[in-house]
Write an enzyme that holds these catalytic residues in place. Structure first.
Site, short mmCIF file in Angstrom:
data_model
loop_
_atom_site.label_atom_id
_atom_site.label_comp_id
_atom_site.label_asym_id
_atom_site.label_seq_id
_atom_site.Cartn_x
_atom_site.Cartn_y
_atom_site.Cartn_z
NE ARG A 233 41.98 40.37 45.29
CZ ARG A 233 41.79 41.64 44.93
NH1 ARG A 233 42.82 42.49 44.96
NH2 ARG A 233 40.61 42.08 44.56
CB SER B 269 36.89 36.07 44.82
OG SER B 269 35.92 37.09 44.77
CD GLU C 286 41.30 36.12 45.65
OE1 GLU C 286 40.89 36.83 46.58
OE2 GLU C 286 40.99 36.29 44.47
#
Length: 341
Positions: free
Chosen positions: A166, A239, A335
């Site tokens: 990520r 998420s 995130e």
């Protein structure tokens, strides 16, 4: 020519969490010329710039100063096709999920595991999006990005993007580069990735003997819909926390106490844990507050229960992080990108 500028624009419809906060100024650009004009104006006026794709991976934590630029460029094409692979190219504003479907229509394979991920193509490399055993970097060829420090358009190959979990160069140097278009290298024959256990089980249940990328895409969509709320029905940013990566010693210590803890050894020796499991074990799954909560089916997803503000979301996230840290000694990293405030 500069596109129309909107002042005090409500960003609610521009972020999937559905947070209503104003942008001081907002422009939607369709091409590189409009983008350059908007950036030049911001530089002349001394306005900070915030780039906006699909708004699926961000939390608006307050009013956004300066100029918000929404990337709306469109266009997709097959650049070249060989015996085993083909390279496709798309503009930054292309919808990601529609691009996946289009690639399957072209008889190309590889993106099916990334079906139904919200957002735009231009934002995908920044986050190195991934799902069900596949990451964008696995299929990445190259991209073109405008370097705001020089005004030049630079080409980035896979090795220069610094892809990580990520993560990417474009996230590490946020604000410097504006991704204009992305190229992906796909397969001309099915190459299914069925490492993820629920996906493997769903494929097995079909009884199909021959690989079928479109069926895999449909199964991925079914799994995602069963676990993740539709942002159009219940605002969310997907998420909310990254799955933590731990040194092997720390992971082994945790597993000695929690032997049922899901864990995934990585190539570099680290161990990835399931953030959703940690949050659920800490007692947060299904938690509701007045305006925000934790999804009842997936503890990794925070949701808008109505009129949520950025401060509400961040307060809930901080409480979850505190409890997971106290219970497991693991720091959860947010995130989505935080803007405004």
């Amino acid at each position: 020519m500069m596109p129309e500028m909107f002042c005090a624009a409500d960003l609610r419809s521009f972020n999937t969490f559905g947070i209503s906060e104003p942008a001081e100024r907002l422009v939607l650009v369709d091409n590189e010329q409009q983008l350059r004009g908007a950036l030049a104006l911001a530089d002349r006026e001394g306005w900070p710039v915030t780039l906006l794709g699909g708004g699926s991976n961000m939390i608006v934590a307050g009013s956004v100063r300066g100029l918000v630029i929404g990337m709306r460029s469109r266009g997709r094409r097959v650049l070249r096709r060989g015996q085993g692979s083909a390279v496709i190219e798309g503009e930054a504003g292309e919808n990601w999920h529609r691009l996946v479907g289009w690639s399957l229509d072209q008889g190309l394979h590889g993106l099916e595991n990334l079906s139904l991920i919200p957002g735009t193509l231009g934002a995908a490399p920044m986050q190195n999006i991934g799902a069900y055993g596949v990451e964008l970097c696995d299929l990445f060829d190259s991209l073109d990005a405008l370097d705001r420090t020089t005004g030049e358009v630079c080409r980035f190959e896979r090795d220069t993007c610094r892809f990580g979990y990520r993560d990417s160069l474009f996230k590490q140097q946020a604000g410097r580069f504006v991704i204009l278009r992305v190229r992906l290298r796909l397969y001309t024959q099915p190459a299914p990735r069925l490492d993820y256990a629920p996906l493997a089980a769903a494929w097995q249940a079909t009884g199909l003997a021959r690989p079928d990328s479109r069926v895999v895409s449909q199964l991925v969509c079914q799994i995602r819909r069963s676990k993740l709320p539709d942002p159009a029905q219940l605002g969310n940013a997907g998420s909310f926390f990254k799955n933590p990566l731990l040194p092997p010693e720390q992971a082994a210590s945790l597993l000695a106490t929690w032997p049922a803890m899901p864990h995934y050894p990585q190539g570099d020796g680290s161990v990835k844990l399931a953030a959703g499991w940690l949050i659920e074990q800490a007692g947060w799954k299904g938690h509701c507050r007045e305006r925000v909560g934790v999804h009842r089916e997936q503890a990794l997803v925070l949701v808008n229960l109505g009129q949520a503000r950025g401060v509400d979301v961040m307060a809930l996230a901080a409480d979850i992080q505190r409890d997971v840290q106290a219970k497991f000694g693991v720091a959860l990293e947010m995130e989505p990108q935080l803007i405004g405030g």
